[in-house]
Design a protein around this motif. Structure first.
Motif, PDB file in Angstrom:
ATOM      1  N   PHE A 102      -3.880   6.027  -0.764  1.00  0.00           N
ATOM      2  CA  PHE A 102      -3.004   5.188   0.054  1.00  0.00           C
ATOM      3  C   PHE A 102      -2.518   3.975  -0.738  1.00  0.00           C
ATOM      4  O   PHE A 102      -1.354   3.583  -0.650  1.00  0.00           O
ATOM      5  CB  PHE A 102      -3.735   4.715   1.317  1.00  0.00           C
ATOM      6  CG  PHE A 102      -3.890   5.778   2.365  1.00  0.00           C
ATOM      7  CD1 PHE A 102      -3.105   6.927   2.361  1.00  0.00           C
ATOM      8  CD2 PHE A 102      -4.831   5.638   3.378  1.00  0.00           C
ATOM      9  CE1 PHE A 102      -3.249   7.905   3.338  1.00  0.00           C
ATOM     10  CE2 PHE A 102      -4.986   6.610   4.361  1.00  0.00           C
ATOM     11  CZ  PHE A 102      -4.195   7.747   4.344  1.00  0.00           C
ATOM     12  N   ASN A 103      -3.405   3.388  -1.503  1.00  0.00           N
ATOM     13  CA  ASN A 103      -3.042   2.206  -2.293  1.00  0.00           C
ATOM     14  C   ASN A 103      -1.982   2.553  -3.337  1.00  0.00           C
ATOM     15  O   ASN A 103      -1.007   1.825  -3.528  1.00  0.00           O
ATOM     16  CB  ASN A 103      -4.292   1.617  -2.954  1.00  0.00           C
ATOM     17  CG  ASN A 103      -3.982   0.340  -3.725  1.00  0.00           C
ATOM     18  OD1 ASN A 103      -3.268  -0.521  -3.232  1.00  0.00           O
ATOM     19  ND2 ASN A 103      -4.499   0.249  -4.932  1.00  0.00           N
ATOM     20  N   LEU A 104      -2.165   3.686  -4.016  1.00  0.00           N
ATOM     21  CA  LEU A 104      -1.202   4.100  -5.041  1.00  0.00           C
ATOM     22  C   LEU A 104       0.128   4.522  -4.418  1.00  0.00           C
ATOM     23  O   LEU A 104       1.191   4.297  -4.997  1.00  0.00           O
ATOM     24  CB  LEU A 104      -1.786   5.229  -5.896  1.00  0.00           C
ATOM     25  CG  LEU A 104      -2.960   4.840  -6.805  1.00  0.00           C
ATOM     26  CD1 LEU A 104      -3.487   6.050  -7.560  1.00  0.00           C
ATOM     27  CD2 LEU A 104      -2.573   3.740  -7.783  1.00  0.00           C
ATOM     28  N   LEU A 105       0.073   5.123  -3.222  1.00  0.00           N
ATOM     29  CA  LEU A 105       1.308   5.512  -2.528  1.00  0.00           C
ATOM     30  C   LEU A 105       2.077   4.261  -2.102  1.00  0.00           C
ATOM     31  O   LEU A 105       3.293   4.172  -2.288  1.00  0.00           O
ATOM     32  CB  LEU A 105       0.978   6.394  -1.316  1.00  0.00           C
ATOM     33  CG  LEU A 105       2.168   6.889  -0.483  1.00  0.00           C
ATOM     34  CD1 LEU A 105       3.174   7.658  -1.339  1.00  0.00           C
ATOM     35  CD2 LEU A 105       1.677   7.771   0.670  1.00  0.00           C
ATOM     36  N   GLN A 106       1.355   3.295  -1.563  1.00  0.00           N
ATOM     37  CA  GLN A 106       1.963   2.019  -1.172  1.00  0.00           C
ATOM     38  C   GLN A 106       2.608   1.347  -2.385  1.00  0.00           C
ATOM     39  O   GLN A 106       3.725   0.831  -2.305  1.00  0.00           O
ATOM     40  CB  GLN A 106       0.881   1.107  -0.581  1.00  0.00           C
ATOM     41  CG  GLN A 106       1.336  -0.315  -0.323  1.00  0.00           C
ATOM     42  CD  GLN A 106       0.184  -1.190   0.167  1.00  0.00           C
ATOM     43  OE1 GLN A 106      -0.007  -1.350   1.352  1.00  0.00           O
ATOM     44  NE2 GLN A 106      -0.592  -1.761  -0.740  1.00  0.00           N
ATOM     45  N   ALA A 107       1.908   1.371  -3.527  1.00  0.00           N
ATOM     46  CA  ALA A 107       2.431   0.754  -4.756  1.00  0.00           C
ATOM     47  C   ALA A 107       3.650   1.517  -5.272  1.00  0.00           C
ATOM     48  O   ALA A 107       4.634   0.913  -5.718  1.00  0.00           O
ATOM     49  CB  ALA A 107       1.338   0.717  -5.824  1.00  0.00           C
ATOM     50  N   ALA A 108       3.597   2.855  -5.212  1.00  0.00           N
ATOM     51  CA  ALA A 108       4.727   3.674  -5.676  1.00  0.00           C
ATOM     52  C   ALA A 108       5.986   3.383  -4.855  1.00  0.00           C
ATOM     53  O   ALA A 108       7.095   3.314  -5.379  1.00  0.00           O
ATOM     54  CB  ALA A 108       4.377   5.159  -5.591  1.00  0.00           C
TER      55      ALA A 108
END
Length: 618
Positions: free
Chosen positions: A457-463
């Protein structure tokens, strides 16, 4: 020695207006699309025609606009002054011809560039304009911008006004379909911005008495509002503000001269700053801007002379000046809120108290999250340098000067084989891929903390670049690409839950889609047809006749990269994820992800049934 190529006057070719529009439609209407996205070309065509009718209403000529869309045919009828009869043909077929170059008549007009209806004409297989005024009428018909018929009547019983009929050209807009949900949303915005105007669409009436206050009333339910909607109006500005009790993110609806600026711009940035500045000064406390704006749901509309937009489709304002004797956009909005919002809070102490409690609650939550947030950001930064989950593209949504920025897409896939196929066959300029590992976490009922704790979720939010707001969203289309089986459906549901729970504006603004992929391939030695349903399969077998080889695709991983390019290219089929207007986000989440009620089970079984039946028959 190679012969030198001659370069003479014969090599210079001037395209006439309609050839240029048809050859470079993106310059005039953004992307083409098939109607599955609200910013697809067929809706821009409708908007360009409508803008002229809206301008008539603004000039106090005609209070009703009638719209009919039956299949491919669109009819827009207003009861304004009517185009001057001697200019009916020229207004829709000669560049730089229009009534809006006289700034006295159309000081803050919606459609200022004089290109709108010409583009609609050039991009339509059939286009007819008819004007009635002073008991007479004139009409002109076109095909692909070429005049086919002209008529003048010295006597007519028709009411004054203009009627435009057009059919978007299928040679340019392939397999398109108007979706009434997108048209309805567009029309609602028109009536919110023009109180007193009535628009009738296929028999349904749209009308607003209270402008942007009505917009927020329809956006956020009364039981989710922290305090009653604050509605403030000035000569060239109108704002509506409240805070949500449940929503995490900020939500803005912004407009300039009647244009819905979905990507914000200078006015929206100034509005966000002005809210913070006014609130800080009112309480005499230097609260964090993110704490003040957390959960804000708001709308702003301004009128600017000669606005400059960052794209032809006018989705982002670039102007810094209001025009005339006014100061800059930023100063104008700041001064307005400093006076009006400050006065409102002084007069409504109960609202001021509720707002302060909300700010302090946001401050506590932010401090509780600060440690894990920093860790998560550091992790995301490191990952972005070598993010195994994200295979990025070259163009992003913020690149307004690049032609294809509206096509930017992030595919969210599950499993290495599906990710590999899409990655190999994608367009590296506009299509990125984010790979999930197995099923994502069920985020229903969890706090924002989980977005930082959960690596995916964190990496998706950052992407996506949506941590604080979606103003800097990196992709216009976020596409969930999963198998059409029970597991794939579950992954879709979990991802939709993630967005509903933490970033609902991604869905509200029409950025989230489901990728349709073919269930069957039917081919003979001469031709291959990909089929998305049992019905299409039967049609293909009949079309190819004789001995046709039928292949059933059981999952995305079975489709080779060579084939995948056909399903994510210009013939891509997307299903938009839309919110049910009759249910709040909390109710939607409870319905889909709450306890297994019989209603929910029946709904999911009914909606899976079509695809499950096909699987069983294959």
């Amino acid at each position: 020695m190679e012969q030198e190529t001659k370069y003479t006057e014969d090599n210079i070719r001037s395209l006439d207006w309609k050839e240029h529009i048809r050859m470079r439609p993106g310059m005039y209407i953004g992307k083409l699309g098939d109607g599955s996205s609200a910013d697809d070309g067929i809706y821009i065509l409708l908007k360009e025609v409508l803008d002229n009718s809206i301008d008539e209403f603004v000039m106090n000529a005609g209070k009703t606009i009638e719209i009919s869309i039956q299949g491919e045919r669109v009819i827009v009828r207003d009861y304004g002054r009517g185009i001057p009869l001697g200019k009916v043909k020229d207004v829709v077929s000669k560049m730089n011809t229009g009534g809006k170059y006289d700034s006295k008549a159309f000081k803050k007009s919606v459609g200022l560039n004089g290109v709108g209806t010409k583009a609609v004409n050039a991009l339509s297989s059939y286009f007819r304009v008819e004007s009635s005024r002073d008991g007479k009428s004139a009409s002109a018909e076109f095909a692909q911008g070429n005049l086919t018929d002209e008529e003048f009547l010295d006597e007519t019983s028709r009411r004054r006004g203009t009627k435009v009929t057009f059919i978007p050209d299928e040679a340019i807009f392939k397999n398109y379909k108007y979706r009434s949900e997108y048209v309805a949303k567009m029309l609602k915005n028109y009536v919110y911005l023009n109180p007193g105007l009535t628009i009738v669409f296929n028999g349904e009436r749209f009308y607003s008495e209270n402008g942007l206050k009505d917009l927020l009333s329809d956006t956020i339910r009364e039981d989710d509002r922290l305090y009653p909607i604050i509605h403030l109006k000035g000569d060239d500005i109108e704002v509506a503000i409240t805070h949500s009790k449940t929503q995490y993110s900020e939500e803005y609806h912004s407009f300039v001269n009647g244009q819905h600026t979905t990507q914000g711009g200078t006015h929206q940035s100034a509005f966000r700053e002005a809210i913070v500045k006014t609130v800080r000064e009112f309480y005499g406390k230097n609260y964090e801007s993110s704490d003040i704006r957390k959960s804000v749901v708001s709308a702003i509309a301004i009128k600017v002379m000669d606005p400059v937009f960052e794209s032809q489709t006018k989705t982002k304002l670039g102007s810094t000046d209001m025009g005339g004797d006014f100061p800059t956009v930023r100063t104008y909005i700041n001064d307005f809120l400093k006076t009006k919002l400050d006065n409102y809070l002084h007069r409504h102490q109960d609202v001021a108290d509720q707002l302060q409690k909300k700010i302090l609650q946001a401050e506590r939550e932010r401090k509780d999250l600060s440690g894990i947030r920093k860790l998560a950001r550091d992790r995301a930064k490191k990952a972005s340098l070598h993010n195994k989950k994200l295979r990025d593209c070259r163009i992003h949504l913020g690149d307004h000067k690049k032609d294809r920025y509206l096509e930017t897409t992030l595919f969210i896939t599950e499993g290495d084989s599906a990710s590999g196929s899409i990655t190999k066959s994608r367009d590296v300029n506009t299509q990125a891929v984010f790979s999930l590992k197995g099923k994502p976490l069920n985020s229903y009922g969890l706090s924002k903390k989980i977005v930082y704790e959960n690596e995916e979720f964190n990496l998706l939010q950052a992407a996506l670049n949506i941590e604080d707001s979606i103003e800097d969203l990196r992709y216009n289309n976020i596409v969930i690409a999963t198998d059409a089986d029970v597991d794939g459906m579950h992954i879709r549901l979990l991802l939709i839950t993630f967005f509903l729970q933490f970033f609902p504006e991604v869905i509200k603004e029409g950025h989230l889609y489901i990728l349709q992929t073919p269930l069957f391939r039917v081919r003979n030695k001469k031709e291959t047809v990909y089929c998305y349903s049992e019905f299409e399969k039967r049609e293909a077998i009949e079309k190819l006749s004789g001995k046709a080889e039928i292949t059933r695709f059981k999952g995305l991983g079975e489709i080779s990269p060579d084939e995948f390019q056909y399903f994510i290219g210009e013939d891509i089929r997307l299903d938009p994820v839309m919110l049910d207007q009759d249910m709040s986000i909390a109710e939607l989440l409870e319905f889909y992800m709450g306890k297994n009620t019989s209603d929910r089970q029946e709904f999911i079984i009914d909606n899976l049934k079509v695809e499950l039946d096909v699987i069983e028959e294959a």
